[in-house]
Write a protein that holds these residues in place. Structure first.
Motif, short mmCIF file in Angstrom:
data_model
loop_
_atom_site.label_atom_id
_atom_site.label_comp_id
_atom_site.label_asym_id
_atom_site.label_seq_id
_atom_site.Cartn_x
_atom_site.Cartn_y
_atom_site.Cartn_z
N THR A 93 0.83 -1.21 0.00
CA THR A 93 0.00 0.00 0.00
C THR A 93 0.86 1.25 0.00
OG1 THR A 93 -1.72 -1.20 1.20
CG2 THR A 93 -1.87 1.20 1.20
N ASN A 94 1.88 1.27 0.84
CA ASN A 94 2.77 2.44 0.90
C ASN A 94 3.48 2.66 -0.44
OD1 ASN A 94 2.11 3.05 3.54
ND2 ASN A 94 3.80 1.86 4.39
N ILE A 97 0.86 4.13 -2.82
CA ILE A 97 0.53 5.52 -2.48
C ILE A 97 1.68 6.45 -2.88
CG2 ILE A 97 0.10 7.13 -0.56
CD1 ILE A 97 -2.30 5.32 -1.29
N THR A 98 2.90 6.02 -2.64
CA THR A 98 4.06 6.83 -3.03
C THR A 98 4.10 7.04 -4.54
OG1 THR A 98 5.32 6.05 -1.13
CG2 THR A 98 6.59 6.95 -2.96
N ILE A 100 1.46 6.82 -6.71
CA ILE A 100 0.27 7.44 -7.29
C ILE A 100 0.07 8.89 -6.83
CG2 ILE A 100 -1.47 6.75 -5.57
CD1 ILE A 100 -2.06 6.24 -9.25
N THR A 101 0.59 9.27 -5.67
CA THR A 101 0.36 10.61 -5.10
C THR A 101 0.77 11.74 -6.05
OG1 THR A 101 0.48 9.78 -2.85
CG2 THR A 101 0.86 12.13 -3.16
N PRO A 102 1.94 11.66 -6.69
CA PRO A 102 2.33 12.78 -7.58
C PRO A 102 1.38 12.97 -8.77
CG PRO A 102 4.22 11.37 -7.10
CD PRO A 102 3.01 10.69 -6.57
N LYS A 104 -1.81 12.90 -8.59
CA LYS A 104 -2.98 13.63 -8.06
C LYS A 104 -4.31 13.05 -8.57
CE LYS A 104 -0.55 17.77 -6.90
NZ LYS A 104 0.17 17.25 -5.82
N LEU A 107 -9.31 10.15 -4.90
CA LEU A 107 -9.43 8.90 -4.15
C LEU A 107 -10.48 7.97 -4.75
CD1 LEU A 107 -8.62 7.13 -1.77
CD2 LEU A 107 -10.27 8.39 -0.37
N ILE A 110 -9.13 6.23 -7.72
CA ILE A 110 -8.14 5.22 -7.33
C ILE A 110 -8.85 3.97 -6.86
CG2 ILE A 110 -6.38 4.64 -5.61
CD1 ILE A 110 -5.53 7.59 -5.71
#
Length: 130
Positions: A93-94, A97-98, A100-102, A104, A107, A110
């Motif tokens: 998961t981390n 998230i790392t 996909i976050t950039p 934007k 949620l 996603i």
């Protein structure tokens, strides 16, 4: 044993991750004997020192134990075994998230994409098992 090694992580860490995954899906059971270090090195075509390093680390974290000259075994510590699955999920998961976050991505989008890909993957597995 079938491990697809990548070039990003050290091989001994990939071996440890493989054992954790096999424990998480109950392919390896508490108290089950595992191959000797030499057997593992032969099965995976890796350096025996790499297998030794993986086993030493797994013993340090309590994942396996060795009594005297007996074969190494998977821990019977139920709390540790339960935490392995959670640890693997958190790690995946981390990483996701790392990555996909950039981008934007909202949620909701996603969640929908993850559901879709998860179901596609499950269907693909069922198709290959037929």
């Amino acid at each position: 044993m079938n491990i697809q090694f990548d070039k990003r992580d050290p091989i001994y860490l990939q071996v440890i991750r493989y054992f954790k995954q096999e424990i998480a899906v109950a392919h390896l059971k508490p108290g089950q004997e595992i191959p000797s270090r030499r057997e593992l090195a032969n099965q995976l075509s890796i350096n025996p020192n790499t297998a030794q390093k993986a086993y030493k680390e797994m013993e340090t974290i309590g994942l396996i134990y060795t009594e005297g000259n007996m074969p190494s075994k998977i821990t019977e510590n139920t709390a540790l075994l339960k935490n392995i699955r959670t640890e693997l999920i958190d790690e995946a998961t981390n990483n996701f998230i790392t990555a996909i976050t950039p981008i934007k991505v909202p949620l909701e989008e996603i969640v929908d994409l993850v559901k879709k890909k998860y179901l596609e993957n499950e269907n693909d597995k069922e198709d290959t098992n037929d």
